[in-house]
Design an enzyme around this catalytic site. Structure first.
Site, short mmCIF file in Angstrom:
data_model
loop_
_atom_site.label_atom_id
_atom_site.label_comp_id
_atom_site.label_asym_id
_atom_site.label_seq_id
_atom_site.Cartn_x
_atom_site.Cartn_y
_atom_site.Cartn_z
N GLU A 1 0.72 -1.04 -0.12
CA GLU A 1 0.06 -0.15 0.12
C GLU A 1 0.95 1.43 0.02
OE1 GLU A 1 -1.30 -2.90 1.78
OE2 GLU A 1 -2.02 -2.67 -0.29
N ASN B 1 -0.50 -7.77 -4.12
CA ASN B 1 -1.12 -6.81 -5.00
C ASN B 1 -0.10 -6.00 -5.83
OD1 ASN B 1 -1.21 -5.41 -2.28
ND2 ASN B 1 -1.45 -3.84 -3.59
N ASP C 1 -7.34 -5.73 -5.21
CA ASP C 1 -6.33 -6.02 -3.93
C ASP C 1 -6.53 -7.59 -3.51
OD1 ASP C 1 -4.65 -5.31 -1.85
OD2 ASP C 1 -6.06 -5.15 -0.46
O1 LIG Z 1 0.46 -5.62 0.68
C1 LIG Z 1 1.02 -5.54 1.51
O2 LIG Z 1 2.11 -5.13 1.76
C2 LIG Z 1 0.22 -5.85 2.65
C3 LIG Z 1 0.68 -6.00 4.00
C4 LIG Z 1 -0.03 -6.60 4.96
C5 LIG Z 1 0.50 -6.83 6.31
O3 LIG Z 1 1.86 -6.79 6.41
O4 LIG Z 1 -0.01 -7.15 7.25
C6 LIG Z 1 -1.45 -6.91 4.45
C7 LIG Z 1 -1.93 -6.74 3.29
N1 LIG Z 1 -1.20 -6.06 2.40
C8 LIG Z 1 -3.24 -6.90 2.90
O5 LIG Z 1 -3.34 -6.70 1.73
C9 LIG Z 1 -4.21 -7.49 3.64
O6 LIG Z 1 -5.10 -8.04 3.48
C10 LIG Z 1 -3.53 -7.75 5.27
C11 LIG Z 1 -4.45 -8.39 6.33
C12 LIG Z 1 -3.40 -8.21 7.27
C13 LIG Z 1 -3.75 -8.60 8.51
O7 LIG Z 1 -2.72 -8.93 9.32
O8 LIG Z 1 -4.85 -8.84 8.97
N2 LIG Z 1 -2.32 -7.53 6.79
C14 LIG Z 1 -2.28 -7.44 5.44
#
Ligand SMILES: O=C(O)c1cc(C(=O)O)c2c(n1)C(=O)C(=O)c1cc(C(=O)O)[nH]c1-2
Ligand SMILES: O=C(O)c1cc(C(=O)O)c2c(n1)C(=O)C(=O)c1cc(C(=O)O)[nH]c1-2
Lengths: 609, 609
Positions: free
Chosen positions: B196, B280, B322
């Site tokens: 992100e 993503n 995503d």
């Molecule tokens: O694109 C990324 O680098 C990234 C990192 C993370 C993260 O590091 O926890 C999540 C997501 N995306 C993501 O898309 C996502 O659905 C998500 C859920 C969670 C969580 O721990 O509940 N982390 C993340």
């Protein structure tokens, strides 16, 4: 719950509710502060099978003192908007003092409502001994919370909506609230904390319906402030005379004289008297405040309606060790044998003496050490004809006044946090025994000169605490005992060693079992008669909360808050590590960090189905 | 534990340990990510008697993902300085990423050592989805932690002393660590988060002994960066050609192209291949980045020693929703009947399809929806002769590319957090079933134009999530299911409704019981064959941790971290309340606040003695 609407009946309602062992309607269990429950599904025989039934994390990290309230058959709205009748647990947290109403019955234990006060966090640094709060009170369909910032609020018990709110003090002057409010009859009583900031203590009665102040009684000052009657108020049977709250102080030192009121209160409806204790005189340097410093360190009996003082008893005149007199007053009706029934008041003081008084008139019946380590006084003079009648006979060697300013008086027992602190004891009528969580800690104490600035610490002593074994030379290094006490004879009946100070309130039951928690996190059950350990469970964090028991849907539950902190746990709670930090407590409890970490969780125990 | 000293033997040791069902030595349970345990003291018959045996509060409030490690017979020093041999539980927390070594055997469950990294809290605001951390790895006598700030550290498993440390990324550029490190053979593997924030993803292998970097493979960029071989690396059987990580991007957009690597990794020692998925493509606005955006959203198979890519499979070319491809790769050896045994890789993707591949060569065997709500694609084209072979057939109505920038594409299923997110599934060999915690959530998605600034959000879409029932029109409003999946046929075998998304990792056992947690806080046990609920317990807070099981002193235990948070719990964790905050998740899970509050607690369950 009845939740009576009629004004006249609100006080009857609370009295009725508090007699129902299925509910836990006040922070002390009942008016008398017995912390005894008539429930007996859980017995010495089956308590070994106890297990956690459900839990709730409060979302707050620092020390969790006190206990929830439980009211049965409350009509509330659930999260789906339905009106239901259920058993409700009212739970509080340390600062920021969130209040949760939890469904105690429904298996999902929904949060029925949540109230989070908005408070200026500037109050946190003026709280002496962690950001604790000792619980809620119920009365007249309302839940009362004394916020850390001294705001007293009344919430609708069904909805959590604010009904009224009143400011009881001023944190910018070091005034804070940690005590639970107490509802007796038609009034809600609140105290004030800040003995380490030169706050002049007071107790204030507010009307449960409106929040209007009924009266305020100060711990010191002119009779008009203290509500003491020169002729009618007695101390050990004698009238106290005019302005007794001034004339044992030098100049106007009484104005910053301490005697705060941050402990537990009791009420005898027949006598219509409210009982509580006042705390240490400010500063902690005794050399700076000559005189008896009345009425710090005192047991008070005030008329509920007027606040007029019926009698007082000062336990530690001219305190030299911070032995606040605020611990609970247990109004036990005791049988002294040969048909002699006495309406007693039993009090386990910080100074290491357990006092039994006739609560009708303040007559001193028994005053004995409840920890053999106590050494600052040889005894309390019980000779009515003596000039020092009712006074502790202080040992020069341990007198920080005698040894003087800037001298380190060593090996005083107990330490400032007392042979017992705010953790309340219980009274078991069947055995006639008091179940007492105690500290077994001594200290070095070096007073130094300070000057008063409003809102700044006014401590004036450097302390260091350590296990009593160091002074006793008995090779032990535990810092607590859980004891059974006979208040008629002034004797320990049994005593269980605890590795750490037992900083959790006890509850005894008609099942013959007594429960309490430990600083490293155990919920323990012992046989009330013998002290035999029958059950223990390691909860998520150290326990400084008070155990309660209640019944819901025909089943007995035992509940306790874990969440280490308080004065004993201040090192963990506030992230301190130097041994004399935290007013001298950090070093003594440093090894707690080997057992537990912060975090507030309610655990509710039950026997398996 | 063996804790072998000889260099050559470290990798054998871990493989041996991971085959011992009494221990839980890696964040995934074993190299294959099966999360299945051979323990069977706890059975479908007796699991109803399960109860908490002990607990530990971590002292940290926000979301607790992952699970502890358990190593048996470790020689450590206890708090009294004695050397003891005991079973040790290694527990991590979200930021600030404290590591505790707890005595799993001793009834007091002492903290044997504690390590608290010093990290700049500036990392917190660049963590997209709560301050989570998914756990620790063990190898070569060391405990590995990937700190939020991307520092990878190795601690002596016996003492907690820092052995080495290496910086894997730069939080000022939006690079963070949430994934557990994974030790395979002689290397420790770490990913990077920040999709992100336009972070270009990579996986990096470090030497377990020294922390020296062995190789790094990027998700996109020239072949020298991705370690892709134009000729030898295949995608669905075809060589990928030169610079495939560049030529499906416009200009140098690949440099901020995302494809981060924050999930779970697996390893097949026979094939010497490491498997994982990339996330993503950045930004979330597909209109801004034409092309397939290779190799975001891809399953990777890399040689352990060199990082060279053997094969890849891009599940969601040119992502518009995503649907990060990072979920675990389960290396199950499956029996397809008639003697046909296949070394499969099974993957439940965020995009709602469950993929079964031949892990030796990346051949696609099965790709079916594991939530009937999935609507963004009709199916994955399985026709090998088709031009769109292996691609999802996208439905225009739900295509945020097709509908264009600044248009709110409505009712897309699943929501961005997928039919399943990072919460790992388990594989039960006895039934051949996968136990899958799922989300049942849809969304509205409105892409908008953004420009890239290092360290600033690079999201480019506004989302709002809601229960899938709203789109299905079936009158339901639950947001999760716990399902059993047959990966050979691509069919749901049974499905249990969950009020909230099942955001907790499952563990199945030879006792025929599967465990998982729920967002409102239940630890549940179900019959693996039928899904019948056999036990539930309300832990202190919502569960987003993964359940594990181990044996100590002859007794089977089940352990789980509660502590609500993660993306689903971001409203509670970060104190957000507007429904489209928290990247669109807050509104959908708002009612979680009726059930639970923050706070990290480990609960260890056992059958009564
Ligand atoms: O694109 C990324 O680098 C990234 C990192 C993370 C993260 O590091 O926890 C999540 C997501 N995306 C993501 O898309 C996502 O659905 C998500 C859920 C969670 C969580 O721990 O509940 N982390 C993340
Ligand atoms: O003098 C005061 O006003 C005052 C206040 C408090 C408090 O409010 O918690 C404590 C004390 N004193 C005190 O002396 C003491 O031992 C103490 C222990 C604790 C605790 O909660 O563990 N509070 C306090």
């Amino acid at each position: 719950a009845l939740f009576s609407v009629g004004a006249a009946k609100a006080d009857d309602e609370l009295l009725t509710l508090s007699k129902d062992p299925k509910q836990w309607v006040s922070p002390t269990g009942d008016y008398a502060n017995l912390r005894h429950s008539g429930l007996k599904q859980i017995t010495a025989d089956n308590v070994g099978k106890l297990a956690p039934a459900w839990q709730f994390s409060t979302g707050v990290l620092r020390g969790h003192e006190g206990a929830p309230l439980v009211l049965n058959n409350v009509s509330v709205t659930d999260s789906s908007g339905k009106t239901i009748t259920t058993d409700v647990m009212y739970l509080h947290t340390p600062f920021p003092n969130i209040v949760y109403a939890l469904d105690a019955k429904d298996p999902a234990h929904q949060i029925l409502w949540k109230y989070e006060p908005k408070q200026d966090p500037a109050v946190v640094p003026v709280m002496c001994c962690d950001t604790v709060n000792r619980g809620l009170a119920y009365g007249d369909g309302k839940i009362f919370l004394a916020q850390a910032d001294t705001t007293l609020i009344a919430l609708d018990a069904k909805t959590g909506k604010l009904v009224w709110s009143v400011k009881n003090g001023d944190p910018s002057k070091g005034q804070t609230s940690t005590a639970a409010p107490h509802v007796f009859k038609d009034k809600v009583f609140v105290g004030i904390a800040g003995g380490e900031f030169g706050v002049r203590g007071h107790i204030t009665a507010y009307d449960v319906k409106t929040g209007k102040q009924a009266w305020r009684g100060y711990s010191m000052g002119p009779d008009a402030d203290t509500l003491i009657d020169a002729e009618k108020t007695t101390h050990l049977g004698q009238p106290v005379g005019k302005d007794s709250g001034i004339n044992t102080w030098q100049g106007d030192q009484w104005q910053t004289g301490g005697g705060t009121t941050w402990g537990w209160y009791s009420y005898d409806p027949e006598l219509n008297l409210v009982y509580y204790g006042s705390g240490n005189p400010s500063t902690w340097n005794p050399n700076q405040r000559p005189g008896d410093n009345r009425w710090s360190m005192t047991i008070w009996a005030r008329d509920l309606d007027t606040g007029k003082v019926k009698w007082l008893y000062q336990m530690t005149p001219h305190d030299e060790w911070d032995y606040d007199g605020i611990n609970e007053m247990i109004l036990a009706d005791q049988d002294f044998g040969a048909g002699k029934k006495v309406k007693t008041l039993v009090h386990f003081d910080r100074n290491g003496f357990a006092y039994t008084l006739d609560r009708t008139n303040g007559e001193l019946l028994v005053a004995e050490k409840y920890d053999p380590a106590v050494n600052w006084a040889t005894k309390v003079d019980m000779d009515k004809s003596s000039k020092t009648y009712g006074r502790p006979l202080v040992v020069d060697k341990y007198s920080t006044q005698h040894n003087g300013e800037d001298t380190n008086t060593q090996n005083v027992c107990p330490a400032a946090l007392g042979s017992k602190d705010e953790q309340p004891a219980s009274f078991d009528p069947a055995t006639g025994l008091f179940m007492v969580p105690t500290n077994h800690v001594c200290m070095d104490y070096e007073p130094f000169r300070v000057s008063y600035t409003a809102g700044q610490p006014y401590v004036g002593a450097t302390l260091e605490m350590f296990p009593a074994g160091k002074v006793l030379g008995d090779g032990t290094n535990h810092t607590g005992n859980f004891i059974a006490w006979d208040a008629r004879t002034g004797k320990i009946v049994w005593s269980n060693k605890e590795q750490f100070s037992a900083w959790s309130g006890a509850v005894s039951t008609d099942g013959g079992v007594t429960f309490y928690g430990t600083l490293e996190g155990y919920l323990k059950a012992v046989d009330t008669k013998t002290g035999k350990e029958l059950y223990k469970y390691k909860t998520p964090s150290g326990i400084i909360g008070n155990v309660i028991t209640y019944e819901s849907a025909g089943k007995q539950y035992v509940a306790v808050l874990s969440g280490v902190g308080g004065w004993a746990g201040i090192g963990l709670a506030a992230g301190l590590s130097k041994s004399n930090e935290g007013l001298g407590a950090v070093g003594n409890y440093a090894s707690l960090a080997n057992y537990t970490a912060l975090g507030g969780v309610l655990t509710v125990f039950a026997l398996p189905n």
